[in-house]
Design a protein around this motif. Structure first.
Motif, PDB file in Angstrom:
ATOM      1  N   ALA A  87      53.017  49.168  50.705  1.00  0.00           N
ATOM      2  CA  ALA A  87      51.375  49.744  50.211  1.00  0.00           C
ATOM      3  C   ALA A  87      51.427  48.861  49.215  1.00  0.00           C
ATOM      4  N   ASN A  88      52.622  48.161  48.798  1.00  0.00           N
ATOM      5  CA  ASN A  88      52.228  47.061  47.374  1.00  0.00           C
ATOM      6  C   ASN A  88      51.682  46.146  48.063  1.00  0.00           C
ATOM      7  N   THR A  89      52.690  45.710  49.593  1.00  0.00           N
ATOM      8  CA  THR A  89      51.959  43.938  49.880  1.00  0.00           C
ATOM      9  C   THR A  89      50.455  45.021  50.717  1.00  0.00           C
ATOM     10  N   ARG A  90      50.422  45.544  50.766  1.00  0.00           N
ATOM     11  CA  ARG A  90      48.764  45.816  51.849  1.00  0.00           C
ATOM     12  C   ARG A  90      48.128  46.414  50.674  1.00  0.00           C
ATOM     13  N   SER A  91      48.365  46.059  49.243  1.00  0.00           N
ATOM     14  CA  SER A  91      47.263  46.438  47.833  1.00  0.00           C
ATOM     15  C   SER A  91      46.795  44.817  47.860  1.00  0.00           C
ATOM     16  N   GLY A  92      48.239  43.861  47.681  1.00  0.00           N
ATOM     17  CA  GLY A  92      47.677  42.759  47.361  1.00  0.00           C
ATOM     18  C   GLY A  92      46.833  41.867  48.774  1.00  0.00           C
ATOM     19  N   LEU A  93      47.616  42.064  49.505  1.00  0.00           N
ATOM     20  CA  LEU A  93      46.388  41.483  51.149  1.00  0.00           C
ATOM     21  C   LEU A  93      44.871  42.080  50.579  1.00  0.00           C
ATOM     22  N   ARG A  94      44.209  43.563  50.429  1.00  0.00           N
ATOM     23  CA  ARG A  94      43.019  43.618  50.076  1.00  0.00           C
ATOM     24  C   ARG A  94      42.703  43.263  49.166  1.00  0.00           C
ATOM     25  N   LYS A  95      43.225  42.360  48.087  1.00  0.00           N
ATOM     26  CA  LYS A  95      42.923  41.766  46.767  1.00  0.00           C
ATOM     27  C   LYS A  95      42.945  40.407  46.909  1.00  0.00           C
TER      28      LYS A  95
END
Length: 592
Positions: free
Chosen positions: A357-365
């Motif tokens: 989830a944290n990596t996915r949030s960073g990828l989205r940003k």
């Protein structure tokens, strides 16, 4: 479970065969690391950078050809390593990627008799009882297994509702081969961990372990079957995507039976046009489906090469007419078929990736920042992801990205090919030191993400040479921005609190700054200037050592004519300043 046939890896010959394979991989890696060290590290240290640059394309091509031969002869994970290198268009030169493009298609098939023996041992019954027919010629021969068309026995066909299936069987003895290859790759990873040029950017042993975990999962067909079910669940309500059904009764760890969903290979432009499908229409849909996997679902196909994706034409129901009443689900299916009279069918779920989830949030940003041409936001997202350490001084990088977006942002690959190469070279000269000096690193879970995105870009470009990935990124980023607005109140509250804390601390920090200035303790740092001065100092010291080496060596050669012992001693002593000239600064502080 019976052992693999001795004709593949016999009990008596297994040890020497594996030792020979292990040594061959290490010899290849060791030699090429030594050549790279000589040309890329040693020659620049003694002022021969031009020789390294001039010979680089031929050296890269020669390396790729030799690895190509090695991979085809050995098979196993060497094919997987070659496939990965061929997909790294972002970091590897075309001399390597082009040479390794067709590596998968050159894997020789295993004789059907050996495949039959392993399948019958796994299923516990003769093939003629499990299937009414099996094609002895494989549809595909991969590095870890191969696939044959088959038809289910009548009883299984009645239970599953399937007739035509694909029988996927592992290569006999592949477990032992994978074990040896991983041992060799782990050794190479340890070697690379001692090369600062590599260790500063990536944790090579951790990268190998990630590759190992993925490879071990790939040779467990029950794991692949479970992956396909999870993937199908993620896209159950999405008419754009199809997934083959698993025949669990005829599947084991080494044998997998799936619905035969063979259709048009995604990059077969002629076949697509013959079916009335424009390849240019397929590219954005494929990109969007991959974005959904990476940025929304967090579970993605990590090997989306053209052989693993079909375009399946959909025939709308003959009695479907606008305005006909009927079941709502049927109506939605019909609407989807009219909008896109085809779907993307994915196969081979052995290599799958999970995005936390944290990596996915960073990828989205990162995606939103790239689409918005926001250099500062892109740097912040890179820090969140761990690609760039939070302690890095990033102002120069932000400026470089801003200029990069201003000049090249929004261009597709076709447009970039038209740009004057001197522009790229000038940009590299101006900002190359910025990128090299920053503490970039490759997080462990990024190997599969990078592979998936590289292959996605390659497939889309093959479908439409003028395809611009930005055209797919931007609307997707806008959708993500709309979704992010749901948390806008929290973000504003958090920002207000940070501003309040900053305002509270500001008077004290200003007072401390004035005090340090009055006491003469205020230091102003210019990192770029410090780097240049440091390089000049080291160059001067190495130049002096080089001159000293030449003087002592020549003196020794002259003296040796009259006094052989003393002259020889002088010539030997001259090696000391030579070593200093070559390796000065190796263990000193790095340019930052």
């Amino acid at each position: 479970m019976p052992a693999a046939p001795t004709t593949v890896i016999g009990t008596a010959s297994r040890a020497p065969d594996t030792r020979k394979r292990y040594r061959r991989i290490l010899r290849f890696a060791g030699w090429n690391l030594a050549v790279t060290w000589f040309f890329e590290l040693l020659l620049p240290r003694i002022g021969l950078t031009r020789i390294a640059e001039r010979t680089r394309p031929k050296r890269m091509q020669r390396f790729a050809r030799r690895f190509h031969v090695l991979a085809v002869e050995l098979g196993g994970l060497m094919i997987k390593v070659g496939q990965f290198m061929s997909s790294r268009l972002d970091v590897l030169p075309p001399e390597i990627t082009k040479e390794l493009e067709g590596l998968q298609d050159e894997v020789p098939p295993v004789p059907f008799e050996l495949i039959k023996q392993l399948a019958e041992a796994e299923l516990g019954l003769p093939l003629w009882r499990a299937f009414t027919w099996v094609d002895e010629t494989p549809v595909a021969a991969a590095s870890l297994g191969q696939a044959h068309r088959a038809r289910l026995a009548p009883a299984d066909a009645a239970d599953t509702g399937l007739d035509a299936v694909m029988l996927k069987v592992q290569r006999p003895g592949i477990d032992a081969i994978v074990e040896v290859d991983l041992a060799a790759l782990r050794r190479v990873g340890r070697w690379l961990s001692h090369v600062r040029l590599v260790s500063d950017r990536v944790d090579a042993p951790a990268l190998v372990e990630e590759f190992a975990a993925t490879s071990l999962e790939e040779i467990d067909y029950l794991h692949e079957a479970a992956n396909s079910v999870r993937f199908a669940d993620d896209f159950a309500a999405d008419a754009r995507v199809g997934v083959p059904q698993v025949v669990w009764e005829r599947s084991t760890r080494r044998v997998l039976t799936l619905e035969d969903v063979t259709a048009i290979k995604i990059t077969d432009a002629d076949a697509l046009r013959a079916a009335g499908i424009d390849p240019a229409d397929v590219a954005p849909v494929f990109a969007a489906v991959m974005f959904d996997q990476l940025f929304t679902n967090g579970f993605f196909h990590a090997d989306p090469h053209p052989g693993n994706i079909f375009v399946t034409p959909l025939a709308p129901p003959a009695d479907a007419r606008p305005g006909d009443p009927g079941d709502l689900d049927d109506a939605s299916e019909t609407d989807a078929a009219v909008a896109h009279p085809w779907r993307l069918t994915f196969i081979d779920f052995g290599m799958m990736g999970t995005v936390p989830a944290n990596t996915r949030s960073g990828l989205r940003k990162m995606l939103i920042a790239a689409a918005s041409r926001d250099g500062k936001g892109l740097v912040a997202a890179a820090q969140d992801l761990g690609v760039l350490l939070p302690s890095a001084e990033t102002s120069e990088l932000e400026r470089a990205l801003t200029q990069l977006f201003a000049r090249f942002g929004g261009m597709g690959f076709a447009e970039l090919r038209e740009v004057d190469p001197r522009e790229f070279r000038d940009f590299g000269v101006e900002f190359g030191h910025v990128v090299r000096s920053l503490p970039f690193q490759l997080p462990e879970n990024f190997l599969l993400i990078i592979r998936a995105m590289s292959l996605t870009s390659g497939v889309c470009s093959a479908l439409d040479p003028s395809f611009n990935l930005w055209n797919s990124v931007e609307p997707y980023a806008q959708q993500l921005i709309r979704e992010e607005r749901g948390n806008l109140a929290q973000d504003l509250g958090r920002q207000a609190l940070e501003n309040l804390q900053l305002a509270w601390r500001l008077p004290k920090r200003l007072d401390d700054l004035v005090t340090r200035a009055e006491e003469g303790r205020l230091v102003v740092s210019n990192p770029a200037l410090e780097r240049r001065v440091g390089r000049l100092e080291r160059t001067a010291r190495r130049l002096i050592s080089g001159v000293l080496f030449g003087a002592v060596f020549i003196a020794g050669a002259i003296v040796r004519a009259d006094d052989a012992v003393f002259g020889t001693v002088l010539m030997i002593v001259s090696v000391l300043p030579l070593l200093h000239a070559l390796f000065a600064g190796r263990t000193g502080p790095r340019d930052r």
